[in-house]
Design a protein around this motif. Structure first.
Motif, PDB file in Angstrom:
ATOM      1  N   LYS A 267     -10.224  -7.032 -20.820  1.00 23.39           N
ATOM      2  CA  LYS A 267     -10.224  -8.151 -19.880  1.00 23.39           C
ATOM      3  C   LYS A 267     -11.210  -7.918 -18.740  1.00 23.39           C
ATOM      4  O   LYS A 267     -11.830  -8.860 -18.245  1.00 23.39           O
ATOM      5  N   CYS A 268     -11.356  -6.647 -18.339  1.00 24.97           N
ATOM      6  CA  CYS A 268     -12.304  -6.308 -17.276  1.00 24.97           C
ATOM      7  C   CYS A 268     -13.729  -6.646 -17.710  1.00 24.97           C
ATOM      8  O   CYS A 268     -14.480  -7.275 -16.946  1.00 24.97           O
ATOM      9  N   VAL A 269     -14.112  -6.249 -18.930  1.00 27.35           N
ATOM     10  CA  VAL A 269     -15.455  -6.533 -19.438  1.00 27.35           C
ATOM     11  C   VAL A 269     -15.679  -8.038 -19.547  1.00 27.35           C
ATOM     12  O   VAL A 269     -16.764  -8.541 -19.237  1.00 27.35           O
ATOM     13  N   LYS A 270     -14.645  -8.776 -19.962  1.00 27.98           N
ATOM     14  CA  LYS A 270     -14.758 -10.233 -20.083  1.00 27.98           C
ATOM     15  C   LYS A 270     -15.085 -10.874 -18.730  1.00 27.98           C
ATOM     16  O   LYS A 270     -15.977 -11.736 -18.628  1.00 27.98           O
ATOM     17  N   VAL A 271     -14.384 -10.458 -17.661  1.00 24.88           N
ATOM     18  CA  VAL A 271     -14.636 -11.012 -16.327  1.00 24.88           C
ATOM     19  C   VAL A 271     -16.012 -10.584 -15.815  1.00 24.88           C
ATOM     20  O   VAL A 271     -16.748 -11.382 -15.229  1.00 24.88           O
ATOM     21  N   LEU A 272     -16.375  -9.321 -16.042  1.00 19.25           N
ATOM     22  CA  LEU A 272     -17.696  -8.848 -15.616  1.00 19.25           C
ATOM     23  C   LEU A 272     -18.809  -9.662 -16.280  1.00 19.25           C
ATOM     24  O   LEU A 272     -19.828  -9.978 -15.651  1.00 19.25           O
ATOM     25  N   ASN A 273     -18.610 -10.028 -17.535  1.00 15.27           N
ATOM     26  CA  ASN A 273     -19.618 -10.830 -18.238  1.00 15.27           C
ATOM     27  C   ASN A 273     -19.650 -12.282 -17.731  1.00 15.27           C
ATOM     28  O   ASN A 273     -20.700 -12.926 -17.752  1.00 15.27           O
ATOM     29  N   GLN A 274     -18.487 -12.790 -17.282  1.00 18.97           N
ATOM     30  CA  GLN A 274     -18.475 -14.113 -16.645  1.00 18.97           C
ATOM     31  C   GLN A 274     -19.282 -14.086 -15.349  1.00 18.97           C
ATOM     32  O   GLN A 274     -20.017 -15.041 -15.034  1.00 18.97           O
ATOM     33  N   GLY A 280     -26.854 -14.526 -13.601  1.00 20.67           N
ATOM     34  CA  GLY A 280     -28.076 -14.466 -14.394  1.00 20.67           C
ATOM     35  C   GLY A 280     -28.534 -13.049 -14.666  1.00 20.67           C
ATOM     36  O   GLY A 280     -29.735 -12.755 -14.668  1.00 20.67           O
ATOM     37  N   THR A 281     -27.575 -12.139 -14.911  1.00 21.74           N
ATOM     38  CA  THR A 281     -27.893 -10.729 -15.143  1.00 21.74           C
ATOM     39  C   THR A 281     -27.474 -10.314 -16.550  1.00 21.74           C
ATOM     40  O   THR A 281     -26.881 -11.094 -17.298  1.00 21.74           O
ATOM     41  N   GLN A 282     -27.755  -9.063 -16.900  1.00 20.63           N
ATOM     42  CA  GLN A 282     -27.487  -8.551 -18.249  1.00 20.63           C
ATOM     43  C   GLN A 282     -25.986  -8.347 -18.455  1.00 20.63           C
ATOM     44  O   GLN A 282     -25.348  -7.643 -17.676  1.00 20.63           O
ATOM     45  N   PRO A 283     -25.401  -8.918 -19.520  1.00 27.37           N
ATOM     46  CA  PRO A 283     -23.979  -8.721 -19.793  1.00 27.37           C
ATOM     47  C   PRO A 283     -23.694  -7.327 -20.359  1.00 27.37           C
ATOM     48  O   PRO A 283     -24.622  -6.584 -20.695  1.00 27.37           O
ATOM     49  N   LEU A 284     -22.424  -6.998 -20.458  1.00 27.91           N
ATOM     50  CA  LEU A 284     -21.990  -5.686 -20.952  1.00 27.91           C
ATOM     51  C   LEU A 284     -21.439  -5.800 -22.365  1.00 27.91           C
ATOM     52  O   LEU A 284     -20.802  -6.798 -22.711  1.00 27.91           O
ATOM     53  N   ALA A 285     -21.661  -4.762 -23.174  1.00 27.83           N
ATOM     54  CA  ALA A 285     -20.937  -4.618 -24.440  1.00 27.83           C
ATOM     55  C   ALA A 285     -19.647  -3.857 -24.142  1.00 27.83           C
ATOM     56  O   ALA A 285     -19.545  -3.155 -23.124  1.00 27.83           O
ATOM     57  N   MET A 286     -18.666  -3.991 -25.021  1.00 25.25           N
ATOM     58  CA  MET A 286     -17.369  -3.360 -24.774  1.00 25.25           C
ATOM     59  C   MET A 286     -17.490  -1.851 -24.589  1.00 25.25           C
ATOM     60  O   MET A 286     -16.833  -1.257 -23.727  1.00 25.25           O
TER      61      MET A 286
END
Length: 529
Positions: A267-274, A280-286
């Motif tokens: 859930k943390c990674v999901k919010v960080l990617n939102q 407008g920055t690079q998203p994270l992989a799990m």
């Protein structure tokens, strides 16, 4: 040997994973999302000022117009409703026609000043609501989420504003004002957890004080509204409308990613990617984010006030913070409620005080990245205590009265600087797992101070001492408790409780030692062969 090499490969891959702070840096800790959230929080702070200061303007003292009645003129020597005049009017309900006013003091065909006990309860019930709300929403915020606490608390604020706007009796007024404090004050305190957990760098510090600039602007606007809107019900409706609309803004706020990191990595990674999408920055992989070794424990653990008292690293910090906020709010709200004793016009006194407050928050916001927290808080309390000594003296001279008003404004300036730094200081002293809990409970101590000041004013009147002297003395004594605390300027924010950190390190060392022993057994056996 193969097992040992596999462990080395796993360890090297884990080293490449990002910590939470590194992950937040990648998605942006001071981007468009954080600025949007800051604007929403600022508007909620502005409206909360209306909520907390509305009792000052809802209960403006009525005046007296004797309409050439001889008996009334004998008892009421001026337009002010002094004790002698009040006793005369309260003795006979028909004499209430001489009272002029459109505040809650004269609502529902009643004269509330005739019932001093009920008047004091209704005036202070917003702070009683705040005190209760801090206990409830601090528990929700640290155990079930910051966003849930914010949504429910602001919902309670909205309900209170509607009850107040459409109240038909004093019971509805009391319930409405209670709910305003119950939801509003805890809501803005939860903002500090959001700001400290989804923002980074100097922008985080600027936001922590910036929301209080909105608070000061709110004071200017509520004074202006009360000046032009003299009827209490229309003033209440003016407070209710923006309160209702701001509920929609809560949908634009994501749950704190750091809170989720302590509970659920996915859930943390999901919010960080939102956040990354908005910034407008690079998203994270799990697999980019390192797992939190304490997440499984935190998922089932419930934090309460007992945790703040149980751990040695938190116990004294909690007590000192509690007394600091008690002293701040005794002085802060006390200055507003004794504004009619400063010898100036009621609204002029409040405008002077509001000007100094706005100046204080704006100045602090500009220098917050350089100001030592501890030293400046203690120094502020000391200077306020020294200034309060001026109020020991009494005079009716116009110069003395003007200087009294200016000095009250300067005291408000300093106590606002102390309060702004105090919020930042407390949020930096406590680890994230108990940050909301600590902030809300320490703010509850402050609410106790805002309740006490109303009774302290009456006590000072009975012993013929100006309340400002008492406010200064309390601040000076409470500041002495801050000397043992550490400085937090430019120090990293804590994530875990110190004792828990030590325990986790010990358990990790034991696990590593047992793994080394296990992997060395096949090597020994091959050497023997």
């Amino acid at each position: 040997m193969l097992v040992h090499e596999g462990n080395i490969l796993n360890e090297s891959s884990e080293l490449k994973q990002l910590t939470y702070d590194e992950a937040l840096t990648q998605v942006g800790g001071a981007g468009l999302y954080q600025k949007r959230a800051f604007l929403i929080f600022g508007l909620q702070w502005l409206i909360t000022n209306w909520i907390l200061f509305s009792p000052v303007f809802f209960f403006i003292e009525p005046t007296v117009d004797c309409k050439n009645n001889g008996e009334c003129l004998d008892k009421c020597l001026s337009e002010s409703l002094d004790d002698n005049c009040l006793n005369y009017i309260c003795d006979d309900s028909e004499r209430r026609q001489f009272v002029v006013g459109e505040s809650l003091n004269t609502a529902f065909n009643s004269l509330l000043p005739c019932n001093k006990s009920l008047q004091s309860i209704i005036k202070s019930i917003v702070y009683i609501g705040s005190l209760t709300g801090f206990f409830v929403f601090s528990f929700i915020a640290d155990n079930y989420g910051r966003k849930l606490a914010l949504s429910i608390s602001w919902g309670m604020t909205t309900l209170g504003s509607l009850l107040l706007a459409f109240a038909m009796n004093y019971s509805m007024i009391a319930i409405g004002i209670f709910l305003l404090g119950f939801g509003g004050n805890p809501a803005i305190t939860v903002h500090y957890s959001f700001i400290n957990e989804h923002s980074q760098g100097h922008f985080r510090e600027i936001q922590n004080v910036g929301v209080q600039v909105f608070f000061a602007i709110g004071e200017f606007t509520i004074i202006s509204l009360a000046y032009f809107i003299t009827k209490w019900r229309w003033l209440a409706i003016s407070v209710a409308i923006p309160t209702i609309l701001l509920n929609l803004c809560n949908f634009l706020i994501f749950e704190s990613p750091q809170f989720l990191y302590s509970k659920n990595k996915k859930k943390c990674v999901k919010v960080l990617n939102q956040i990354a999408k908005i910034n407008g920055t690079q998203p994270l992989a799990m697999n980019d984010l390192a797992s939190n070794p304490q997440s499984k424990e935190n998922n089932s653990r419930v934090y309460t006030i007992w945790d703040l008292l149980k751990y040695k690293s938190l116990r004294y910090v909690f007590f000192a913070g509690l007394m600091m906020f008690f002293a701040i709010q005794v002085t802060y709200y006390g200055i507003s409620f004794v504004s009619d004793q400063l010898g100036l016009d009621f609204f002029l006194s409040n405008f002077i005080i509001a000007f100094f407050e706005l100046l204080a928050y704006a100045t602090t916001d500009f220098f917050i990245t350089k100001l030592n927290r501890k030293k400046n808080i203690i120094g502020g309390f000391f200077i306020v205590g020294f200034m309060s000594l001026y109020f020991i003296f009494k005079s009716d001279h116009v110069v003395y009265r003007v200087f009294q008003g200016i000095l009250a404004g300067l005291m408000r300036f300093l106590i606002c600087v102390v309060w702004a730094l105090g919020y930042v200081y407390v949020s930096e002293l406590f680890p994230s797992v108990v940050r909301s809990l600590a902030l809300c409970l320490i703010s509850a101590g402050g609410s106790l101070g805002s309740i006490v000041q109303a009774f302290l004013i009456n006590v000072c009147a009975s012993i013929n001492i100006h309340p400002m002297v008492a406010f200064g003395l309390i601040g000076f004594l409470c500041s002495l408790l801050l000397f043992p605390l550490r400085e937090t300027l430019h120090q990293p924010l804590l994530e875990k409780i110190e004792e828990d950190n030590i325990r986790i390190r010990k358990s990790m060392l034991q696990i590593n030692e047992s793994e080394e022993i296990t992997t060395s057994i096949p090597v020994l056996e091959s050497n023997e062969e």
